[in-house]
Design a protein around this motif. Structure first.
Motif, short mmCIF file in Angstrom:
data_model
loop_
_atom_site.label_atom_id
_atom_site.label_comp_id
_atom_site.label_asym_id
_atom_site.label_seq_id
_atom_site.Cartn_x
_atom_site.Cartn_y
_atom_site.Cartn_z
N GLY A 564 0.80 -1.21 0.00
CA GLY A 564 0.00 0.00 0.00
C GLY A 564 0.84 1.26 0.00
O GLY A 564 1.90 1.32 0.63
N PHE A 565 0.36 2.28 -0.71
CA PHE A 565 0.90 3.63 -0.67
C PHE A 565 -0.21 4.54 -0.15
O PHE A 565 -1.34 4.46 -0.63
CB PHE A 565 1.35 4.10 -2.05
CG PHE A 565 2.41 3.24 -2.67
CD1 PHE A 565 3.76 3.53 -2.49
CD2 PHE A 565 2.08 2.14 -3.45
CE1 PHE A 565 4.74 2.74 -3.07
CE2 PHE A 565 3.05 1.34 -4.03
CZ PHE A 565 4.40 1.64 -3.83
N PHE A 566 0.10 5.37 0.82
CA PHE A 566 -0.96 6.17 1.42
C PHE A 566 -0.48 7.58 1.73
O PHE A 566 0.73 7.83 1.90
CB PHE A 566 -1.49 5.50 2.69
CG PHE A 566 -0.44 5.17 3.72
CD1 PHE A 566 -0.07 6.09 4.70
CD2 PHE A 566 0.20 3.94 3.71
CE1 PHE A 566 0.89 5.79 5.64
CE2 PHE A 566 1.17 3.62 4.65
CZ PHE A 566 1.52 4.56 5.61
N GLY A 567 -1.43 8.48 1.78
CA GLY A 567 -1.13 9.86 2.11
C GLY A 567 -2.31 10.52 2.78
O GLY A 567 -3.46 10.13 2.57
N ARG A 568 -2.02 11.51 3.62
CA ARG A 568 -3.09 12.21 4.32
C ARG A 568 -2.65 13.65 4.59
O ARG A 568 -1.49 13.91 4.90
CB ARG A 568 -3.41 11.52 5.63
CG ARG A 568 -4.54 12.20 6.43
CD ARG A 568 -4.87 11.40 7.68
NE ARG A 568 -3.74 11.35 8.61
CZ ARG A 568 -3.50 10.33 9.42
NH1 ARG A 568 -4.29 9.28 9.42
NH2 ARG A 568 -2.45 10.35 10.24
N VAL A 569 -3.62 14.57 4.47
CA VAL A 569 -3.38 15.97 4.77
C VAL A 569 -4.43 16.42 5.78
O VAL A 569 -5.63 16.24 5.56
CB VAL A 569 -3.47 16.86 3.51
CG1 VAL A 569 -3.31 18.32 3.89
CG2 VAL A 569 -2.41 16.46 2.51
N LEU A 579 -10.01 20.13 8.10
CA LEU A 579 -10.22 19.35 6.89
C LEU A 579 -9.23 18.20 6.87
O LEU A 579 -8.05 18.36 7.20
CB LEU A 579 -10.02 20.23 5.65
CG LEU A 579 -10.16 19.53 4.28
CD1 LEU A 579 -11.61 19.10 4.04
CD2 LEU A 579 -9.67 20.44 3.16
N LEU A 580 -9.72 17.02 6.50
CA LEU A 580 -8.86 15.84 6.33
C LEU A 580 -9.09 15.26 4.95
O LEU A 580 -10.24 15.06 4.53
CB LEU A 580 -9.17 14.80 7.40
CG LEU A 580 -8.40 13.46 7.32
CD1 LEU A 580 -8.17 12.90 8.72
CD2 LEU A 580 -9.15 12.41 6.49
N VAL A 581 -8.01 14.99 4.25
CA VAL A 581 -8.06 14.32 2.94
C VAL A 581 -7.04 13.20 2.96
O VAL A 581 -5.87 13.43 3.32
CB VAL A 581 -7.78 15.29 1.78
CG1 VAL A 581 -7.81 14.55 0.45
CG2 VAL A 581 -8.78 16.44 1.78
N SER A 582 -7.46 12.00 2.60
CA SER A 582 -6.51 10.88 2.57
C SER A 582 -6.81 9.98 1.39
O SER A 582 -7.92 9.98 0.84
CB SER A 582 -6.57 10.07 3.87
OG SER A 582 -7.76 9.30 3.94
N ILE A 583 -5.81 9.22 1.02
CA ILE A 583 -6.00 8.21 -0.03
C ILE A 583 -5.00 7.09 0.20
O ILE A 583 -3.88 7.31 0.69
CB ILE A 583 -5.81 8.82 -1.44
CG1 ILE A 583 -6.21 7.78 -2.51
CG2 ILE A 583 -4.39 9.30 -1.65
CD1 ILE A 583 -6.34 8.34 -3.90
N ARG A 584 -5.44 5.89 -0.10
CA ARG A 584 -4.56 4.72 -0.07
C ARG A 584 -4.70 3.98 -1.39
O ARG A 584 -5.82 3.71 -1.84
CB ARG A 584 -4.90 3.79 1.10
CG ARG A 584 -3.92 2.61 1.23
CD ARG A 584 -4.27 1.74 2.41
NE ARG A 584 -3.33 0.65 2.60
CZ ARG A 584 -2.43 0.56 3.58
NH1 ARG A 584 -2.35 1.55 4.47
NH2 ARG A 584 -1.64 -0.47 3.69
N ARG A 585 -3.59 3.67 -1.99
CA ARG A 585 -3.59 2.82 -3.18
C ARG A 585 -2.96 1.50 -2.77
O ARG A 585 -1.83 1.46 -2.28
CB ARG A 585 -2.81 3.47 -4.32
CG ARG A 585 -2.76 2.60 -5.58
CD ARG A 585 -2.33 3.38 -6.80
NE ARG A 585 -2.19 2.54 -7.97
CZ ARG A 585 -3.19 2.11 -8.73
NH1 ARG A 585 -4.43 2.45 -8.42
NH2 ARG A 585 -2.98 1.34 -9.79
N GLU A 586 -3.71 0.43 -2.98
CA GLU A 586 -3.32 -0.85 -2.41
C GLU A 586 -3.43 -1.96 -3.45
O GLU A 586 -4.37 -1.99 -4.25
CB GLU A 586 -4.21 -1.17 -1.20
CG GLU A 586 -3.68 -2.25 -0.30
CD GLU A 586 -4.41 -2.24 1.03
OE1 GLU A 586 -3.76 -2.06 2.06
OE2 GLU A 586 -5.64 -2.42 1.04
N GLY A 587 -2.48 -2.86 -3.39
CA GLY A 587 -2.48 -4.02 -4.26
C GLY A 587 -2.30 -5.29 -3.47
O GLY A 587 -1.58 -5.31 -2.46
#
Length: 1000
Positions: A564-569, A579-587
């Motif tokens: 997984g690659f993830f990020g959050r602001v 405000l919270l914004v996050s995303i995870r790209r997972e395989g």
């Protein structure tokens, strides 16, 4: 030629003086500004001299500011003379310092218990509760339930709205069933993801005494950063650690518990049977001449003891925590027990001028268990239904009486023989090593790495002696088996976090990478017909079935990878808007070739209304925050290789003069196999009034799950196998959760704290078919009553909720004791076997509670504390299987004493045991789950004791319900057939506990 004329000279002179004046003014302003922008330097530490990084430093009533670096150092330019600097740090009291002529400050911040309680653990970090924009529940150590605690789940029962924790079993080795916000899957893992200090684990992996806090990420905007594992919520367990100077401290905790059956079924005893027989009532047994209480023959009081020893100490550079835990519990059934040893070691060390911080953590545990719940549950059934006038043994006193006069009875065996002649030795060991490194690169910017190695090993031995019924009826000399299973898991996670304050703007940016590799492998072997029982499962080769070709052997190994690659602001404006914004790209390697990777985004926002000008000065309003969030999470398939074509070697065929092992397919390929996806919207309101004497939260949510896995029948050919696992189904869950904390009374000597939770969830199955895969009729019948009547009990149908009971609706009884059923069209008929078809069946209730509630009260008076935990579940039904089979005088076994009661007040039932709505009962209950009374001793006279607490506690003390079974809190495992109170069970227990905690 001279071009510089007098007129030109005048113009140049004016410009010269004008420029000189302008430059002088600018120089003067710069000079004055150099005094106005006075630079202040300094450091921030705690009372033990440990530097504090990330402390927010602001000039009072001025926007902007800075944060301290990894060494606690800071510098800030102030705009006003004789101003104040405000130092703010999570877990410490805010401090204001007047600035006059100082240019260097050494600030010492003092820890605040209240502030620490306001910190919650989120995915990959912590966050101040006032900045949270998602649905997160946080329970600290001081709010944990006390008493006979089996594992971490018992610490928070009834304390988190929407989190359902049920056990319904007295087995000392049983684990709780946990669900959050309803059921979101049919075939995937329905439980929340459990992380211990960020590493996947179980609720029983860590000793409850070693836990500092438990935080629950309830909605998708909070859990989306965990991607394919977050659809059922995330439970974050944080263990105790120290990060400061502390003198060596030893804490010893112990408790002892006596357990007994909470309730016993009222079956006929020998005297009642003889009275019934004398009255001419039907008794399905011949008189055996004995007076046997079969339940007493296989059970007694259970006893548990728990010892926990904790040691912590160290200095600014290096400190440690050690925890040793021992559990020894015997169950109420003979030969059932659970012994556990747990060890944890946590050490913190700073190096390279405190630029690098290292944390090492070791968890190790062993568990040894006796007879399994399945073995005991079947023996319990036999004890209930067996003839109470039959003896335990034949006249020789050695051979078990199998009641040969009734040998024709279906599944009728001696329960004492089952318990005594079954040997089960179940062993588990687990080790987990974790290393955390944090490197301070620049002020506000740090990089972290976590490396973890986990290993779970299971070794189980099983044997049935020659006297076991399975061998006496099959003429075998014993059976035995042995199996092992090992799971190895490697986890690497790298994160980078940056925190910055710009005027009214505050940012925290997180990025990371996660890699997990899991290997499962195991081996099993079985044999039978042994020359002696002495070998048990330890000499399998001595069984004759090996030479007869009837022995068994098997092994397996599989692996899977998750990346997984993830990020959050996190962004805050003016301390009012978050405000919270996050995303995870997972395989995952479990996915099909066409869906190797997936994206899981989330966004949430919060508005601190109480900080607006129209509420800022309203003293009665302490907190009023509106939250809203949206996120996407997933459920990963349970097993690897489900997307591939799999084959088994089965049977033999003759080829070219040889017998060759046959190869046959056992699954179809599905390159589109992927995660089950859940999108969720959550709207919440946090509130606190009257100096937080009244506080809590309200959350409403809507979850929509798509691509649910199910197994579909397909034609073969063209398919190589007759079923395929595919992502097709859709489901919805909608609900509301309420938390209300109050302090009704608070005086110098007496404090009453009260906390109430309430939740409601509505589930609906919206689809089970698509263009490629269909089920017949948009419904599936599930569940089973069990032999010998064997009826489906539930139906999954599109447009309906999970857990719906499906069957014949009984409404009356004839004068001669025959059932009268009401058909779907409203007509009533006397029941006959030809009516058992779907045309005549209808929905009879639902086995999933629609409402859950919890109420915790704590009363503190001087040195006494009294806590009470009540839990409840409402608006649901339970199928009372024991009453369905044995609450009938026409049964072929011993019966409940109520079997002679008149049904509907008209007649005694005269119909063979069958499945009708009469046995589906209202399951609503309120349970007194725990009461604990404790006394905190005055330890001043004792030189080496810092604190001592003695307590007495009771668990599962009382239940208020109309349900006629043993306990309305039942085991909830299969989501498709909820509400089944099986006749085979390990009944729940009630316990009384005496405990002592001492700190040296």
């Amino acid at each position: 030629m001279n071009f510089i004329t007098p007129s030109v000279m005048r113009i140049l002179g004016v410009k010269f003086w004008k420029n000189k004046i302008v430059l002088s003014i600018l120089f003067l302003l710069a000079f004055l500004n150099s005094f106005a922008q006075k630079e202040i330097k300094g450091s921030v530490k705690d009372v033990n001299g440990i530097p504090l990084s990330g402390v927010t430093i602001k000039e009072k009533n001025v926007t902007g500011g800075t944060v301290s670096d990894f060494d606690g150092n800071f510098k800030i330019s102030i705009k006003n003379q004789n101003t104040k600097l405000v130092f703010d740090y999570v877990g410490f009291k805010s401090q204001e310092v007047v600035i006059s002529n100082q240019i260097a400050l050494n600030i010492i911040l003092i820890e605040s218990t209240e502030e620490l309680n306001e910190v919650v653990v989120v995915g990959y970090g912590t966050q101040k509760k006032s900045r949270v924009t998602t649905a997160i529940a946080s329970i600290k150590e001081e709010n944990f339930t006390r008493g006979a605690i089996r594992d971490a789940s018992d610490l928070i029962r009834g304390k988190v709205a929407g989190l359902t924790i049920s056990n319904g079993s007295g087995d000392p080795a049983a684990s709780s069933n946990i669900s959050l916000r309803g059921v979101s899957t049919l075939q995937g893992n329905a439980g929340p993801l459990v992380l211990i200090n960020g590493v996947p684990g179980g609720m029983n992996t860590v000793a409850p005494n070693d836990i500092a806090s438990i935080d629950i990420l309830k909605d998708a905007s909070a859990a989306a950063i965990y991607g394919t594992r977050g659809a059922n919520g995330v439970i974050l367990i944080t263990t105790k650690t120290v990060n400061k100077d502390i003198a060596p401290t030893i804490t010893y905790s112990t408790f002892a518990t006596i357990n007994n059956f909470y309730n016993k079924a009222d079956f006929l005893d020998a005297t009642q049977q003889r009275n019934f027989r004398s009255q001419g009532l039907r008794i399905p047994y011949e008189e055996g001449g004995a007076d046997t209480n079969w339940l007493d023959q296989i059970s007694g009081s259970g006893f548990a003891q728990n010892h926990n020893l904790a040691l912590k100490g160290g200095n600014v550079k290096t400190n440690y925590t050690v925890n040793l835990n021992y559990i020894d519990e015997t169950g109420v059934f003979n030969n059932t027990f659970n012994k556990e040893y747990r060890f944890s070691f946590d050490v913190n060390h700073s190096m390279f001028n405190d630029k690098l911080k290292l944390n090492l953590n070791l968890l190790n545990g062993t568990q040894n268990m006796g007879l399994s719940e399945g073995t005991v549950a079947y023996a319990y059934r036999q004890a209930m239904i067996r003839n109470p006038t039959a003896p335990v043994y034949e006249p020789d006193g050695v051979t078990y009486d199998e009641d040969y006069t009734d040998k024709g009875k279906f599944q009728y065996y001696n329960p004492v023989g089952i318990i005594n002649e079954t040997i089960e030795d179940r062993n588990r060991t687990w080790q987990r090593f974790t290393a955390n490194l944090t490197l301070d690169l620049l002020p506000g910017w740090d990089v972290g790495a976590q490396l973890s190695k986990n290993k779970d090993t299971f070794l189980n031995g099983y044997a049935e002696t020659k006297k076991h019924y399975s061998n006496t009826i099959n003429f075998r000399n014993g059976v035995a088996s042995r199996n092992t299973a090992t799971t190895d898991s490697d986890l690497v996670e790298i994160t980078s976090k940056y925190h910055k304050i710009l005027d009214k703007h505050e940012f925290t940016v997180l990025g990371g990478y996660s890699y997990q590799y899991i290997v499962n492998q195991g081996f099993s072997a079985s044999n039978s017909d042994f020359p002696t029982d002495a070998f048990s499962y330890n000499n399998l080769s001595s069984g004759n079935a090996l030479t007869d070709g009837l022995a068994g052997m098997g092994s397996y190994k599989d692996d899977n990878t998750l990346i997984g690659f993830f990020g959050r602001v996190n962004y805050n404006f003016n301390s009012k808007y978050d405000l919270l914004v996050s995303i995870r790209r997972e395989g995952s390697s479990k996915f099909g070739a066409n869906y190797q990777w997936g994206n899981f985004p989330a966004v949430s926002a919060g508005w601190s209304i109480n900080k607006e000008s129209f509420l800022k000065d309203v003293e009665t309003v302490n907190t009023l925050k509106l939250r809203a969030g949206y996120g996407v999470t997933g459920v990963i398939p349970n097993d690897p290789y489900m997307s591939l074509t799999l084959y088994n070697y089965e049977g033999y065929f003759y080829n070219d003069g040889k017998w060759v092992r046959g190869l046959e397919p056992v699954s179809n390929p599905n390159p589109d196999l992927r995660w089950e996806k859940t999108s969720e919207v959550n709207i919440g309101l946090d509130f606190g009034f009257f100096n937080n004497r009244i506080s809590g939260s309200v959350d409403v949510y809507s979850k929509k799950t798509i691509d649910m896995l199910w197994t579909y029948a397909v034609p073969s050919p063209p398919n190589i196998y007759d079923s395929t696992i595919a992502n097709v189904g859709k489901m919805e869950n909608k609900g509301i959760e309420i938390l209300l904390n109050t302090i009704p009374v608070k005086t110098d000597n007496f404090v009453w704290n009260s906390s109430m939770t309430f939740s409601h969830n509505k589930n609906k199955l919206t689809s089970l078919s698509n263009d490629l895969y269909q089920i017949e009729g948009d419904y599936i019948n599930r569940g089973n009553t069990g032999d010998p009547i064997s009826f489906d009990t539930h139906r999954l149908e599109v447009g309906q909720s999970l857990g719906n009971f499906w069957g014949l609706k009984s409404v009356d009884i004839t004068n001669d004791g025959q059932w009268i059923v009401e058909l779907p069209d409203g007509t009533r008929k006397t029941l006959d076997p030809s009516m058992y078809n779907d045309t005549n069946k209808q929905y009879l209730g639902n086995g999933i509670p629609q409402y859950y509630a919890g109420w915790t009260n704590t009363f503190s008076y001087k040195k006494f504390d009294l806590s009470m935990v009540l839990t409840g579940a409402f608006d649901f039904q339970i199928l009372n299987s024991q009453r369905m089979f044995y609450g009938n005088s026409k049964t072929d076994y011993n019966m409940l004493s109520s079997a002679s009661d008149k049904v509907y007040g008209k007649a005694v039932l005269n119909y063979n045991p069958t499945y009708v709505s009469y046995y589906i009962e209202q399951g609503d209950y309120v349970k007194v789950d725990n009461i604990t009374l404790s006394y905190n001793f005055d330890v001043k006279p004792f030189k080496f004791i810092n604190a001592m607490r003695l307590y007495v506690s009771g668990n599962n003390l009382a239940t208020f319900t109309k349900y006629k079974g043993l306990d309305p809190e039942i085991k909830r495992e299969d989501p498709t057939s909820q509400g089944m109170d099986n006749r085979d069970k390990y009944p729940s227990t009630t316990g009384m506990t005496l405990g002592l905690n001492v700190t040296f």
